[in-house]
Design an enzyme around this catalytic site. Sequence first.
Site, short mmCIF file in Angstrom:
data_model
loop_
_atom_site.label_atom_id
_atom_site.label_comp_id
_atom_site.label_asym_id
_atom_site.label_seq_id
_atom_site.Cartn_x
_atom_site.Cartn_y
_atom_site.Cartn_z
N THR A 177 0.82 -1.21 0.00
CA THR A 177 0.00 0.00 0.00
C THR A 177 0.86 1.26 0.00
O THR A 177 0.58 2.23 -0.72
CB THR A 177 -0.90 -0.01 1.26
OG1 THR A 177 -1.66 -1.21 1.23
CG2 THR A 177 -1.81 1.20 1.32
N ILE A 226 0.98 -6.87 10.62
CA ILE A 226 1.28 -7.69 11.80
C ILE A 226 2.70 -8.25 11.71
O ILE A 226 3.27 -8.65 12.71
CB ILE A 226 0.28 -8.85 12.02
CG1 ILE A 226 0.33 -9.88 10.89
CG2 ILE A 226 -1.11 -8.33 12.26
CD1 ILE A 226 -0.27 -11.21 11.28
N ASP A 227 3.28 -8.25 10.51
CA ASP A 227 4.62 -8.85 10.36
C ASP A 227 5.73 -7.95 10.92
O ASP A 227 6.86 -8.40 11.09
CB ASP A 227 4.91 -9.12 8.88
CG ASP A 227 4.10 -10.28 8.35
OD1 ASP A 227 3.30 -10.85 9.13
OD2 ASP A 227 4.22 -10.61 7.16
N HIS A 263 -4.84 -16.95 9.88
CA HIS A 263 -5.46 -15.63 10.00
C HIS A 263 -6.02 -15.33 11.38
O HIS A 263 -6.45 -14.20 11.63
CB HIS A 263 -6.53 -15.46 8.92
CG HIS A 263 -5.94 -15.46 7.54
ND1 HIS A 263 -5.62 -16.60 6.88
CD2 HIS A 263 -5.54 -14.43 6.75
CE1 HIS A 263 -5.08 -16.30 5.71
NE2 HIS A 263 -5.01 -14.99 5.60
O1 F6P Z 1 1.22 -9.36 5.71
C1 F6P Z 1 0.81 -10.02 6.78
C2 F6P Z 1 0.51 -11.42 6.45
O2 F6P Z 1 0.03 -11.79 7.66
C3 F6P Z 1 1.64 -12.34 5.98
O3 F6P Z 1 2.50 -12.80 6.95
C4 F6P Z 1 0.87 -13.45 5.33
O4 F6P Z 1 1.67 -14.16 4.42
C5 F6P Z 1 -0.21 -12.73 4.67
O5 F6P Z 1 -0.49 -11.60 5.47
C6 F6P Z 1 -1.46 -13.48 4.35
O6 F6P Z 1 -2.29 -12.64 3.61
P1 F6P Z 1 -3.70 -13.01 3.00
O7 F6P Z 1 -4.74 -12.48 3.92
O8 F6P Z 1 -3.75 -12.33 1.68
O9 F6P Z 1 -3.78 -14.52 2.93
#
Ligand code: F6P
Length: 362
Positions: A115, A136-137, A282
């Site tokens: 973004t 969150i990373d 998630h």
């Molecule tokens: O960017 C944060 C994150 O949690 C990553 O660690 C992970 O790979 C990704 O989002 C998963 O994203 P999505 O919701 O698109 O599956």
Amino acid sequence: MGQKWHYDKSPGLNAVIRGVVRSAVGLHGWRVIGIEDGFEGLIGAPCWHELDLAAVRGILSRGGTIIGTSNRGNPFSYPVETHGKVELTDISDQVIENFHNLGADVLIAVGGDGTLRIAQGLFEKGLPVIGVPKTIDNDLQATDVTFGYRTAVAIVTEALDRLHSTAESHHRVMVVEVMGRDAGWIALESGIAGGADAILIPEIPFSVPDLCQAIRNRSERGSRFSIVVVAEGASAADGEKSLLKTAGENLGVERFGGIGQWVGDSLADCLDMESRVVRLGHLQRGGSPTPYDRILASRFGVKAVELIASECYGEMVALRGRNVESVTIASAVANINRVDPQGELVATAQHLGILVSRSTNL
Ligand code: F6P
């Protein structure tokens, strides 16, 4: 701007929105509108709604976002169908035009590296933009921490606490896969907080024989169970991880997942112990933000409005030490904030007897 970027989501988004609205409307008397579903809301017929004080009532503790988000709308590389063929097209001029047609003056972009790179691109094309770091990373540079990260660490830590019971009573190895595609912050900090025995992070390739040996050593010392935390982006020294990425629906951005299962299966093959794998996925991004993240997100929202008041466009709010300051968006997206393999945090884990990827001091 043809690269594939990742778009992040985080608990605390609503707290940022509330901070912006309360300060912009309440203090400055400005008008705030929320663009729905990220940049998607500025493509085609704009989708937006008014964000007045009533709209942000009661949202501080709520996860998710009241204006929606999307990981598909990169205006610099947007799938456009012409004559039955889909081509990735730069439609950023349309986005900028739509933005101005709304009568808006400044865009606050809340996001991770994907973004914020788009925000920087729009800024370079003349759009007044302010950035707010969200993932969150915790892998964004130029801020000590991003909002949402501490909530994720709290969620994983609680999961590790709960998993200890089964691990210990059933004498098992529990492998817990957590998020962190490029950076192992969640795995490392929650692993330390949750008393993990081994932590596998993307920054340091791991070795299955080392891991097996460390678990055997523990068993010989009387601890007949182990907890292994593995970041989704971790890889074995021989490069096994590459098998575990899949091209996602997000414009080809890879989706990670499966390294935990691979580690669990590898351990079951080489150890005389049962292993079980938990992929937290998630869950780490859901639910109510912790007080820390509510406060940080509120500070970020308020600071974003301050930056608008002083016309500091192209800047991102950032936590530096104890203060919320501002840095250029360009500096924040220039590099990824990775765990330093030689740093104090990894050393702390090792001195606590935790195996961090390759180290063998368990
Ligand atoms: O960017 C944060 C994150 O949690 C990553 O660690 C992970 O790979 C990704 O989002 C998963 O994203 P999505 O919701 O698109 O599956």
